[in-house]
Write a protein that holds these residues in place. Structure first.
Motif, short mmCIF file in Angstrom:
data_model
loop_
_atom_site.label_atom_id
_atom_site.label_comp_id
_atom_site.label_asym_id
_atom_site.label_seq_id
_atom_site.Cartn_x
_atom_site.Cartn_y
_atom_site.Cartn_z
N PHE A 138 1.19 -1.10 0.09
CA PHE A 138 0.06 0.13 -0.15
C PHE A 138 0.84 1.20 0.20
N GLU A 139 0.66 2.06 -0.76
CA GLU A 139 1.62 3.16 -1.30
C GLU A 139 1.66 4.39 -0.22
N ASP A 140 0.54 4.43 0.79
CA ASP A 140 0.48 5.45 1.99
C ASP A 140 0.96 4.65 3.17
N ALA A 141 1.47 3.52 3.19
CA ALA A 141 1.93 2.84 4.54
C ALA A 141 3.35 3.70 4.93
N GLU A 142 3.50 3.50 6.04
CA GLU A 142 4.70 4.38 6.68
C GLU A 142 5.38 3.25 7.71
N LEU A 143 6.81 2.85 7.61
CA LEU A 143 7.44 2.05 8.63
C LEU A 143 8.69 2.61 9.26
N SER A 144 8.91 2.58 10.39
CA SER A 144 9.72 2.99 11.14
C SER A 144 10.46 1.99 12.04
N ILE A 145 11.53 1.76 12.20
CA ILE A 145 12.17 0.78 13.10
C ILE A 145 13.47 1.36 13.77
N GLU A 146 13.51 1.30 15.09
CA GLU A 146 14.43 2.04 15.95
C GLU A 146 15.03 0.79 16.72
N SER B 26 16.85 2.89 12.08
CA SER B 26 18.12 3.69 12.67
C SER B 26 18.55 2.67 13.83
N GLY B 27 19.80 2.97 14.19
CA GLY B 27 20.35 2.18 15.42
C GLY B 27 20.03 0.74 15.40
N SER B 28 19.98 -0.06 14.44
CA SER B 28 19.58 -1.31 14.20
C SER B 28 20.55 -2.18 13.62
N ARG B 29 20.47 -3.41 14.08
CA ARG B 29 21.59 -4.49 13.61
C ARG B 29 20.83 -5.73 12.93
N PHE B 30 21.66 -5.85 11.97
CA PHE B 30 21.12 -7.19 11.14
C PHE B 30 22.33 -7.95 10.84
N HIS B 31 22.18 -9.47 11.11
CA HIS B 31 22.98 -10.35 10.86
C HIS B 31 22.68 -11.84 10.64
N GLN B 32 23.52 -12.65 10.06
CA GLN B 32 23.36 -14.02 10.15
C GLN B 32 22.25 -14.56 8.89
N GLY B 33 22.29 -13.75 7.69
CA GLY B 33 21.43 -13.98 6.76
C GLY B 33 21.90 -15.44 6.04
#
Length: 283
Positions: A44-52, A81-88
C-alpha cells in the motif's frame, strides 16, 4: 516496543514475525530471530514503517529459499536507525521497494556463518538515503554485491541515491562490488551521490555508477580498530583520518552524519569533528 518475534513459519515460506499490511507502524527495541521473514510488508503506497534500535538475525537455513531479514514492499517510506542485521542465509539482510528509504546509523554486517546475498537491496530505486551505516558481507556471501540499487527496474516517478559516511566491508577473497547501480533500468539521469564512504576489502565502489563522488576511500581490515569485535572505526593512527571532504556542502546539500551506531543496538550523538574522516565513525 521490547517484543521478540521468533520462529515464524507458514507452508508458502512467507511466515513473518510481523506482517505489516497498511497504516503507520513504529517498532522500537524489538528482536526478530529465525523467521522466514523477520518483517514483511504489503504494497500500500501510503503505508509508513519506522524501525529504531532493533535486531534482525538468524534467517532459516533452507537451501533455495530467499528468507530476508527485512522485506519492505512498495510503501511510502521506510526509516531504520540504530539497528543491527546479521546471520542471513541466501536472501538479503534488508530489501526495500519503498518510495523513500532512509537507513541511518545501523550495523548491517552478516558476520561469521552468514550467507546473505545483497546486504542492502533497493530493487526499484526510489529516493534512498544511506548515512552512517556499517554494511558488510561475509566470506560465504551468495553474491559479491553489497549495496544494490535498481536491479529490478523503476517503480516510482523519481529516484535518487545518496550515500554518506558508510563503511562498506567485504570479508571475501574474491572482489566485491560495494555499490552496483542498474542505471539502464532507472529513469534517465537518476542522481547518484556518494561522499566520504569507506570500502574495506578487495573490490570496487564507483565502477559503473555514474554520478557525483567525493571523499570516498578504499581501506584494508588492518586499518580498522578491530573488526573481529565489531570495532569498525579507523585506527587512531590511520592515514585516512581527516581525509574526508566537508559533507555539509559536497553536492549543495547537507549529508553530514549526526550520530553513530553503538553496540549492542542504538545510537549516540556525534559532535562535529574539526576534520571529517571517511566511514561511519569519527571518534
Amino acid at each position: 516496543e521490547n517484543i521478540e518475534f521468533r520462529g515464524a513459519r507458514v507452508p508458502d515460506g512467507n511466515g513473518a514475525g510481523i506482517r505489516f499490511e497498511r497504516g503507520r507502524l513504529r517498532i522500537r527495541a524489538c528482536a526478530f530471530f529465525d523467521n522466514q521473514n523477520g518483517l514483511l510488508t504489503a504494497n500500500f503506497e501510503d503505508a509508513e514503517l519506522s524501525i529504531e534500535d532493533s535486531e534482525f538475525a538468524q534467517a532459516p537455513r533452507v537451501e533455495g529459499k530467499l528468507h530476508h531479514l527485512l522485506y519492505v514492499g512498495r510503501i511510502a517510506s521506510l526509516k531504520v536507525s540504530g539497528s543491527r542485521f546479521h546471520q542471513g542465509h541466501i536472501g538479503h539482510l534488508l530489501k526495500s521497494r519503498a518510495r523513500r528509504t532512509e537507513l541511518a546509523y545501523n550495523l548491517l554486517v552478516d558476520g561469521a556463518g552468514g550467507r546473505a546475498s545483497y546486504e542492502v537491496d533497493l530493487p526499484n530505486g526510489g529516493d534512498a538515503l544511506l548515512v552512517g551505516n556499517v554494511i558488510g558481507q561475509s566470506s560465504s556471501t551468495e553474491n559479491p554485491v553489497v549495496v544494490a540499487y535498481g536491479a529490478e527496474g523503476n517503480a516510482w516517478p523519481q529516484s535518487r541515491l545518496r550515500m554518506s559516511h558508510n563503511t562498506l566491508i567485504s570479508d571475501g577473497v574474491g572482489p566485491a562490488w560495494f555499490l552496483r547501480v542498474w542505471a539502464d533500468r532507472l529513469p534517465p539521469g537518476t542522481p547518484v551521490q556518494a561522499v566520504n564512504n569507506l570500502s574495506v576489502g578487495i573490490g570496487v565502489f564507483a565502477l559503473g555508477a555514474q554520478g557525483d563522488f567525493a571523499g570516498n576511500h578504499p581501506a584494508t581490515r588492518a586499518m580498522l580498530d578491530d573488526p573481529d569485535t565489531l570495532a569498525f572505526a579507523l585506527a587512531s593512527g590511520s592515514l585516512l583520518r581527516g581525509r574526508g571532504v566537508d559533507p555539509h556542502n559536497a553536492f549543495g546539500v547537507d549529508l553530514s552524519p549526526k550520530a553513530e551506531f553503538t553496540l549492542p543496538i542504538g545510537t549516540q550523538p556525534l559532535p562535529e569533528p574539526q576534520r571529517w574522516s571517511p566511514g561511519a565513525f569519527q571518534r
